[in-house]
Write a protein that holds these residues in place. Structure first.
Motif, PDB file in Angstrom:
ATOM      1  N   VAL A   2      43.178  31.014  22.549  1.00  0.00           N
ATOM      2  CA  VAL A   2      41.951  31.762  22.804  1.00  0.00           C
ATOM      3  C   VAL A   2      42.235  32.781  23.904  1.00  0.00           C
ATOM      4  CG1 VAL A   2      39.571  31.603  23.586  1.00  0.00           C
ATOM      5  CG2 VAL A   2      40.527  29.791  22.176  1.00  0.00           C
ATOM      6  N   SER A   3      41.874  34.023  23.643  1.00  0.00           N
ATOM      7  CA  SER A   3      42.130  35.040  24.662  1.00  0.00           C
ATOM      8  C   SER A   3      41.043  34.987  25.735  1.00  0.00           C
ATOM      9  CB  SER A   3      42.174  36.437  24.028  1.00  0.00           C
ATOM     10  OG  SER A   3      40.914  36.761  23.491  1.00  0.00           O
ATOM     11  N   GLU A   4      41.461  35.316  26.938  1.00  0.00           N
ATOM     12  CA  GLU A   4      40.523  35.340  28.061  1.00  0.00           C
ATOM     13  C   GLU A   4      39.638  36.577  27.939  1.00  0.00           C
ATOM     14  OE1 GLU A   4      40.231  33.094  30.486  1.00  0.00           O
ATOM     15  OE2 GLU A   4      41.866  31.854  29.768  1.00  0.00           O
ATOM     16  N   PRO A   5      38.370  36.475  28.366  1.00  0.00           N
ATOM     17  CA  PRO A   5      37.499  37.655  28.304  1.00  0.00           C
ATOM     18  C   PRO A   5      38.026  38.781  29.196  1.00  0.00           C
ATOM     19  CG  PRO A   5      36.257  35.683  28.921  1.00  0.00           C
ATOM     20  CD  PRO A   5      37.704  35.313  28.908  1.00  0.00           C
ATOM     21  N   VAL A   7      37.410  42.380  31.419  1.00  0.00           N
ATOM     22  CA  VAL A   7      36.376  42.817  32.363  1.00  0.00           C
ATOM     23  C   VAL A   7      35.194  43.384  31.580  1.00  0.00           C
ATOM     24  CG1 VAL A   7      35.832  44.472  34.197  1.00  0.00           C
ATOM     25  CG2 VAL A   7      38.004  43.219  34.248  1.00  0.00           C
ATOM     26  N   GLU A   8      35.488  44.170  30.542  1.00  0.00           N
ATOM     27  CA  GLU A   8      34.412  44.767  29.727  1.00  0.00           C
ATOM     28  C   GLU A   8      33.579  43.684  29.038  1.00  0.00           C
ATOM     29  OE1 GLU A   8      31.959  47.675  28.380  1.00  0.00           O
ATOM     30  OE2 GLU A   8      33.602  47.940  29.794  1.00  0.00           O
ATOM     31  N   ASP A   9      34.240  42.663  28.475  1.00  0.00           N
ATOM     32  CA  ASP A   9      33.512  41.558  27.835  1.00  0.00           C
ATOM     33  C   ASP A   9      32.593  40.876  28.850  1.00  0.00           C
ATOM     34  OD1 ASP A   9      34.936  41.919  25.449  1.00  0.00           O
ATOM     35  OD2 ASP A   9      36.422  40.380  25.952  1.00  0.00           O
ATOM     36  N   ALA A  10      33.148  40.580  30.017  1.00  0.00           N
ATOM     37  CA  ALA A  10      32.379  39.883  31.053  1.00  0.00           C
ATOM     38  C   ALA A  10      31.215  40.742  31.530  1.00  0.00           C
ATOM     39  CB  ALA A  10      33.294  39.511  32.219  1.00  0.00           C
ATOM     40  N   ARG A  11      31.461  42.050  31.684  1.00  0.00           N
ATOM     41  CA  ARG A  11      30.394  42.957  32.127  1.00  0.00           C
ATOM     42  C   ARG A  11      29.270  42.981  31.085  1.00  0.00           C
ATOM     43  NH1 ARG A  11      32.717  48.004  34.241  1.00  0.00           N
ATOM     44  NH2 ARG A  11      33.687  48.024  32.209  1.00  0.00           N
ATOM     45  N   ASN A  12      29.619  43.028  29.809  1.00  0.00           N
ATOM     46  CA  ASN A  12      28.602  43.041  28.761  1.00  0.00           C
ATOM     47  C   ASN A  12      27.789  41.753  28.755  1.00  0.00           C
ATOM     48  OD1 ASN A  12      29.042  45.644  27.807  1.00  0.00           O
ATOM     49  ND2 ASN A  12      30.661  44.984  26.429  1.00  0.00           N
ATOM     50  N   ARG A  13      28.440  40.623  29.009  1.00  0.00           N
ATOM     51  CA  ARG A  13      27.701  39.356  29.081  1.00  0.00           C
ATOM     52  C   ARG A  13      26.736  39.364  30.261  1.00  0.00           C
ATOM     53  NH1 ARG A  13      32.974  36.165  27.738  1.00  0.00           N
ATOM     54  NH2 ARG A  13      32.915  36.302  25.479  1.00  0.00           N
ATOM     55  N   ILE A  14      27.122  40.008  31.343  1.00  0.00           N
ATOM     56  CA  ILE A  14      26.226  40.098  32.502  1.00  0.00           C
ATOM     57  C   ILE A  14      25.024  40.972  32.174  1.00  0.00           C
ATOM     58  CG2 ILE A  14      26.029  41.034  34.845  1.00  0.00           C
ATOM     59  CD1 ILE A  14      28.853  39.788  35.323  1.00  0.00           C
ATOM     60  N   TYR A  15      25.251  42.111  31.499  1.00  0.00           N
ATOM     61  CA  TYR A  15      24.100  42.934  31.070  1.00  0.00           C
ATOM     62  C   TYR A  15      23.146  42.095  30.220  1.00  0.00           C
ATOM     63  CZ  TYR A  15      26.475  47.374  32.351  1.00  0.00           C
ATOM     64  OH  TYR A  15      27.086  48.404  33.001  1.00  0.00           O
ATOM     65  N   GLU A  16      23.697  41.333  29.267  1.00  0.00           N
ATOM     66  CA  GLU A  16      22.860  40.490  28.398  1.00  0.00           C
ATOM     67  C   GLU A  16      22.105  39.454  29.223  1.00  0.00           C
ATOM     68  OE1 GLU A  16      25.631  38.860  25.579  1.00  0.00           O
ATOM     69  OE2 GLU A  16      26.092  40.850  24.750  1.00  0.00           O
ATOM     70  N   LEU A  32      33.585  37.039  35.155  1.00  0.00           N
ATOM     71  CA  LEU A  32      33.914  38.406  35.558  1.00  0.00           C
ATOM     72  C   LEU A  32      34.929  38.399  36.691  1.00  0.00           C
ATOM     73  CD1 LEU A  32      33.470  41.483  35.516  1.00  0.00           C
ATOM     74  CD2 LEU A  32      31.553  41.112  37.083  1.00  0.00           C
ATOM     75  N   LYS A  33      34.715  37.542  37.672  1.00  0.00           N
ATOM     76  CA  LYS A  33      35.633  37.474  38.820  1.00  0.00           C
ATOM     77  C   LYS A  33      37.044  37.122  38.348  1.00  0.00           C
ATOM     78  CE  LYS A  33      35.978  35.401  43.395  1.00  0.00           C
ATOM     79  NZ  LYS A  33      35.347  34.471  44.346  1.00  0.00           N
ATOM     80  N   ALA A  34      37.157  36.172  37.424  1.00  0.00           N
ATOM     81  CA  ALA A  34      38.458  35.790  36.887  1.00  0.00           C
ATOM     82  C   ALA A  34      39.090  36.954  36.108  1.00  0.00           C
ATOM     83  CB  ALA A  34      38.316  34.560  35.989  1.00  0.00           C
ATOM     84  N   ALA A  35      38.280  37.665  35.328  1.00  0.00           N
ATOM     85  CA  ALA A  35      38.789  38.809  34.555  1.00  0.00           C
ATOM     86  C   ALA A  35      39.269  39.915  35.488  1.00  0.00           C
ATOM     87  CB  ALA A  35      37.698  39.331  33.614  1.00  0.00           C
ATOM     88  N   LEU A  36      38.552  40.160  36.571  1.00  0.00           N
ATOM     89  CA  LEU A  36      38.968  41.165  37.551  1.00  0.00           C
ATOM     90  C   LEU A  36      40.309  40.777  38.172  1.00  0.00           C
ATOM     91  CD1 LEU A  36      35.566  41.850  39.356  1.00  0.00           C
ATOM     92  CD2 LEU A  36      36.870  43.494  37.994  1.00  0.00           C
ATOM     93  N   THR A  37      40.453  39.506  38.513  1.00  0.00           N
ATOM     94  CA  THR A  37      41.702  39.027  39.104  1.00  0.00           C
ATOM     95  C   THR A  37      42.865  39.235  38.133  1.00  0.00           C
ATOM     96  OG1 THR A  37      40.511  37.411  40.440  1.00  0.00           O
ATOM     97  CG2 THR A  37      42.860  37.004  40.102  1.00  0.00           C
ATOM     98  N   ARG A  38      42.650  38.864  36.857  1.00  0.00           N
ATOM     99  CA  ARG A  38      43.710  39.041  35.853  1.00  0.00           C
ATOM    100  C   ARG A  38      44.082  40.509  35.690  1.00  0.00           C
ATOM    101  NH1 ARG A  38      40.619  35.258  33.275  1.00  0.00           N
ATOM    102  NH2 ARG A  38      39.666  36.799  31.916  1.00  0.00           N
ATOM    103  N   ALA A  39      43.084  41.395  35.811  1.00  0.00           N
ATOM    104  CA  ALA A  39      43.318  42.831  35.637  1.00  0.00           C
ATOM    105  C   ALA A  39      43.826  43.495  36.914  1.00  0.00           C
ATOM    106  CB  ALA A  39      42.026  43.509  35.172  1.00  0.00           C
ATOM    107  N   GLY A  40      43.872  42.736  38.010  1.00  0.00           N
ATOM    108  CA  GLY A  40      44.335  43.297  39.277  1.00  0.00           C
ATOM    109  C   GLY A  40      43.332  44.239  39.913  1.00  0.00           C
ATOM    110  N   LEU A  41      42.052  44.029  39.608  1.00  0.00           N
ATOM    111  CA  LEU A  41      40.994  44.898  40.135  1.00  0.00           C
ATOM    112  C   LEU A  41      40.239  44.205  41.257  1.00  0.00           C
ATOM    113  CD1 LEU A  41      39.581  46.181  36.727  1.00  0.00           C
ATOM    114  CD2 LEU A  41      41.137  47.381  38.273  1.00  0.00           C
ATOM    115  N   LYS A  42      39.656  45.016  42.140  1.00  0.00           N
ATOM    116  CA  LYS A  42      38.911  44.474  43.280  1.00  0.00           C
ATOM    117  C   LYS A  42      37.397  44.641  43.109  1.00  0.00           C
ATOM    118  CE  LYS A  42      42.503  43.593  45.937  1.00  0.00           C
ATOM    119  NZ  LYS A  42      43.049  42.273  45.770  1.00  0.00           N
ATOM    120  N   GLU A  43      36.983  45.505  42.166  1.00  0.00           N
ATOM    121  CA  GLU A  43      35.547  45.751  42.007  1.00  0.00           C
ATOM    122  C   GLU A  43      35.245  46.057  40.559  1.00  0.00           C
ATOM    123  OE1 GLU A  43      35.354  49.076  44.725  1.00  0.00           O
ATOM    124  OE2 GLU A  43      35.250  50.476  43.059  1.00  0.00           O
ATOM    125  N   VAL A  44      33.957  45.980  40.240  1.00  0.00           N
ATOM    126  CA  VAL A  44      33.478  46.282  38.891  1.00  0.00           C
ATOM    127  C   VAL A  44      32.411  47.368  38.999  1.00  0.00           C
ATOM    128  CG1 VAL A  44      31.712  44.466  38.933  1.00  0.00           C
ATOM    129  CG2 VAL A  44      32.595  45.282  36.736  1.00  0.00           C
TER     130      VAL A  44
END
Length: 78
Positions: A2-5, A7-16, A32-44
Motif C-alpha cells: 500500500v502506498s503512503e498518502p 502531501v496532496e492526498d493528505a491535503r485533500n482529506r483535510i479539505y474534506e 499530512l505531517k508524515a507525508a510532509l516528512t517523507r517529502a522533506g517539506l517543512k510546511e503545507v
C-alpha cells in the motif's frame, strides 16, 4: 504494498474533513505531517478559497491548530 498518502492526498482529506465539521481532523493532520516528512517539506500550503471559514480569523485559527500539532500552514496568495 500500500502506498503512503502524498502531501496532496493528505491535503485533500483535510479539505474534506473541514467541510464535514472537522471529522477525524487530527488523524488527517497526523497523515499530512508524515507525508510532509517523507517529502522533506517543512510546511503545507492551502487554498483559502477551499476553506470553510475563508476569513482572517478562520485562517489564523487553522494555522494555530495545525501549529500545535507540528505542521506549519501557509496560504496561496489570493
Amino acid at each position: 504494498m500500500v502506498s503512503e498518502p502524498t502531501v496532496e492526498d493528505a491535503r485533500n482529506r483535510i479539505y474534506e474533513s473541514l467541510h464535514a465539521d472537522n471529522a477525524d481532523i487530527d488523524v488527517h493532520i497526523a497523515t499530512l505531517k508524515a507525508a510532509l516528512t517523507r517529502a522533506g517539506l517543512k510546511e503545507v500550503t492551502f487554498d483559502p478559497a477551499r476553506l470553510v471559514q475563508n476569513n482572517r480569523s478562520g485562517r489564523k485559527l487553522l494555522q494555530a491548530y495545525f501549529r500545535q500539532r507540528g505542521v506549519t500552514v501557509k496560504f496561496y496568495a489570493s
